[in-house]
Design a protein around this motif. Structure first.
Motif, PDB file in Angstrom:
ATOM      1  N   LEU A  32       0.815  -1.219   0.000  1.00 29.72           N
ATOM      2  CA  LEU A  32       0.000   0.000   0.000  1.00 29.72           C
ATOM      3  C   LEU A  32       0.840   1.257   0.000  1.00 29.72           C
ATOM      4  O   LEU A  32       0.299   2.366  -0.100  1.00 29.72           O
ATOM      5  N   LEU A  33       2.156   1.099   0.087  1.00 30.09           N
ATOM      6  CA  LEU A  33       3.052   2.247   0.219  1.00 30.09           C
ATOM      7  C   LEU A  33       3.085   3.049  -1.073  1.00 30.09           C
ATOM      8  O   LEU A  33       3.434   2.530  -2.131  1.00 30.09           O
ATOM      9  N   VAL A  34       2.700   4.318  -0.961  1.00 29.46           N
ATOM     10  CA  VAL A  34       2.703   5.199  -2.136  1.00 29.46           C
ATOM     11  C   VAL A  34       4.097   5.781  -2.352  1.00 29.46           C
ATOM     12  O   VAL A  34       4.605   5.812  -3.463  1.00 29.46           O
ATOM     13  N   ARG A  35       4.712   6.232  -1.276  1.00 26.97           N
ATOM     14  CA  ARG A  35       6.048   6.827  -1.363  1.00 26.97           C
ATOM     15  C   ARG A  35       7.095   5.722  -1.217  1.00 26.97           C
ATOM     16  O   ARG A  35       7.608   5.476  -0.137  1.00 26.97           O
ATOM     17  N   SER A  36       7.360   5.045  -2.302  1.00 29.12           N
ATOM     18  CA  SER A  36       8.274   3.910  -2.266  1.00 29.12           C
ATOM     19  C   SER A  36       9.713   4.375  -2.426  1.00 29.12           C
ATOM     20  O   SER A  36      10.105   4.886  -3.464  1.00 29.12           O
ATOM     21  N   SER A  37      10.487   4.209  -1.368  1.00 27.41           N
ATOM     22  CA  SER A  37      11.909   4.556  -1.393  1.00 27.41           C
ATOM     23  C   SER A  37      12.590   3.717  -0.324  1.00 27.41           C
ATOM     24  O   SER A  37      11.960   3.286   0.642  1.00 27.41           O
ATOM     25  N   PRO A  38      13.896   3.476  -0.483  1.00 24.80           N
ATOM     26  CA  PRO A  38      14.613   2.682   0.525  1.00 24.80           C
ATOM     27  C   PRO A  38      14.477   3.265   1.929  1.00 24.80           C
ATOM     28  O   PRO A  38      14.307   2.531   2.905  1.00 24.80           O
ATOM     29  N   GLY A  39      14.524   4.601   2.039  1.00 24.90           N
ATOM     30  CA  GLY A  39      14.407   5.234   3.350  1.00 24.90           C
ATOM     31  C   GLY A  39      13.038   5.028   3.963  1.00 24.90           C
ATOM     32  O   GLY A  39      12.920   4.754   5.162  1.00 24.90           O
ATOM     33  N   ALA A  40      11.986   5.154   3.134  1.00 24.05           N
ATOM     34  CA  ALA A  40      10.620   4.987   3.635  1.00 24.05           C
ATOM     35  C   ALA A  40      10.373   3.552   4.077  1.00 24.05           C
ATOM     36  O   ALA A  40       9.717   3.309   5.100  1.00 24.05           O
ATOM     37  N   ARG A  41      10.873   2.592   3.322  1.00 26.09           N
ATOM     38  CA  ARG A  41      10.686   1.189   3.673  1.00 26.09           C
ATOM     39  C   ARG A  41      11.436   0.825   4.957  1.00 26.09           C
ATOM     40  O   ARG A  41      10.945   0.069   5.790  1.00 26.09           O
ATOM     41  N   GLU A  42      12.623   1.351   5.116  1.00 30.58           N
ATOM     42  CA  GLU A  42      13.401   1.069   6.318  1.00 30.58           C
ATOM     43  C   GLU A  42      12.734   1.689   7.546  1.00 30.58           C
ATOM     44  O   GLU A  42      12.689   1.078   8.620  1.00 30.58           O
ATOM     45  N   GLN A  43      12.207   2.878   7.379  1.00 24.81           N
ATOM     46  CA  GLN A  43      11.496   3.525   8.475  1.00 24.81           C
ATOM     47  C   GLN A  43      10.238   2.750   8.841  1.00 24.81           C
ATOM     48  O   GLN A  43       9.922   2.567  10.024  1.00 24.81           O
ATOM     49  N   LEU A  44       9.546   2.234   7.821  1.00 26.60           N
ATOM     50  CA  LEU A  44       8.338   1.448   8.058  1.00 26.60           C
ATOM     51  C   LEU A  44       8.667   0.162   8.800  1.00 26.60           C
ATOM     52  O   LEU A  44       7.965  -0.241   9.730  1.00 26.60           O
ATOM     53  N   ARG A  45       9.754  -0.478   8.422  1.00 25.16           N
ATOM     54  CA  ARG A  45      10.182  -1.714   9.092  1.00 25.16           C
ATOM     55  C   ARG A  45      10.498  -1.439  10.568  1.00 25.16           C
ATOM     56  O   ARG A  45      10.116  -2.213  11.452  1.00 25.16           O
ATOM     57  N   SER A  46      11.164  -0.330  10.817  1.00 25.10           N
ATOM     58  CA  SER A  46      11.507   0.027  12.191  1.00 25.10           C
ATOM     59  C   SER A  46      10.247   0.306  13.013  1.00 25.10           C
ATOM     60  O   SER A  46      10.130  -0.132  14.164  1.00 25.10           O
TER      61      SER A  46
END
Length: 286
Positions: A32-46
């Motif tokens: 569902l992530l609209v703003r797909s970027s390595p930083g956004a995904r890592e923040q989401l995982r955290s």
């Protein structure tokens, strides 16, 4: 089975299955992530890992119906940080709430496995978790909206300050060009800015230019008179410029008394008067 028993089992289940729950939950969020970027995904995982750890600790306290209990402090603080950061980053309320609501599917699957063979326990635990996540989801929306409101108020204040610049035209002469509607809040900013500038520069004359004010009604006239009165108390006289024919007719029709206030049609005319009052003359070279 008591509420405390459910809470203990749910807490233990989340703790034991945290890795699997986090992986499934993260997969749904990334889809569902609209703003797909390595930083956004890592923040989401955290965020998912931190939330599951905090959720396991909070449910262990047994207060599953009251997220305002002190045992939920860590969860609320974490959700407040997440919601605030998302509001500042430009996310929508639905995107923020989805962070919590999307956890249901992953948790329900683990609950069926944990309470396998006990249909009543599965139903009760699922309802408890569903209600709990609904409350936490609504909490994220509340924090998100409060942060948005604070951002809007701050931006409005900044715009007010930018839209009321006080300019030094000459030694002892200030100009305040007004653009747009003059309401009570803006009048306060105008008054504070011009008074502070009078103190800083020691100006004796302030020109208030209303060329950019679309309409002048009784309320706007009252605001202008308040500003003029405040400036006079600081030892500065005021000149109003930008009096167009339509505005002049409106002021006369409203019966506003501007007899003791110097008014001019243009800022240039007002500036000439201000120069004369300060004992300065402008000589054009032949």
């Amino acid at each position: 089975m008591t509420t405390m028993d459910y809470a203990t089992q749910i807490s233990q289940l989340i703790q034991d299955q945290q890795g699997a729950i986090a992986a499934e939950w993260l997969g749904q969020l990334e889809a569902l992530l609209v703003r797909s970027s390595p930083g956004a995904r890592e923040q989401l995982r955290s965020h998912t890992q931190q939330f599951l750890s905090a959720l396991a600790a909070a449910t262990r306290g047994g207060e599953l119906d009251n997220i305002d209990h002190r045992s939920w402090d860590e969860v609320r603080d974490l959700l407040a940080d997440i919601s605030s950061s998302r509001a500042k980053a430009g996310s929508t309320p639905s995107e923020t709430a989805t962070f919590i609501f999307s956890l249901k599917q992953a948790l329900f699957g683990r609950l069926r496995q944990g309470f396998e063979g006990d249909a009543e326990a599965i139903a009760a635990a699922s309802w408890t978790i569903s209600t709990l996540l609904d409350k936490l989801g609504l909490y994220t929306i509340e924090v998100f909206q409060k942060t948005k409101d604070q951002i809007i108020v701050r931006q409005q204040q900044e715009l007010l300050e930018l839209s009321t610049p006080v300019v030094k035209l000459w030694n002892g002469i200030l100009a305040l060009p007004l653009i747009g509607t003059l309401d009570s809040a803006r009048t306060q900013v105008v008054m504070e800015n011009i008074l502070q500038k009078i103190v800083d520069t020691g100006a004796s004359i302030a020109i208030i230019d209303i060329t950019g004010v679309p309409t002048v009604d009784t309320l706007v006239a009252q605001h202008l008179m308040k500003t003029i009165a405040a400036a006079r108390l600081m030892g500065a006289d005021c000149i109003i410029s930008g009096i167009r024919p339509q505005i002049a007719q409106t002021i006369v029709h409203l019966g506003v008394n501007l007899e003791d206030v110097t008014t001019k049609a243009t800022l240039a005319d007002a500036f000439v008067v201000a120069l004369e009052r300060t004992g300065t003359s402008v000589i054009s070279k032949a």
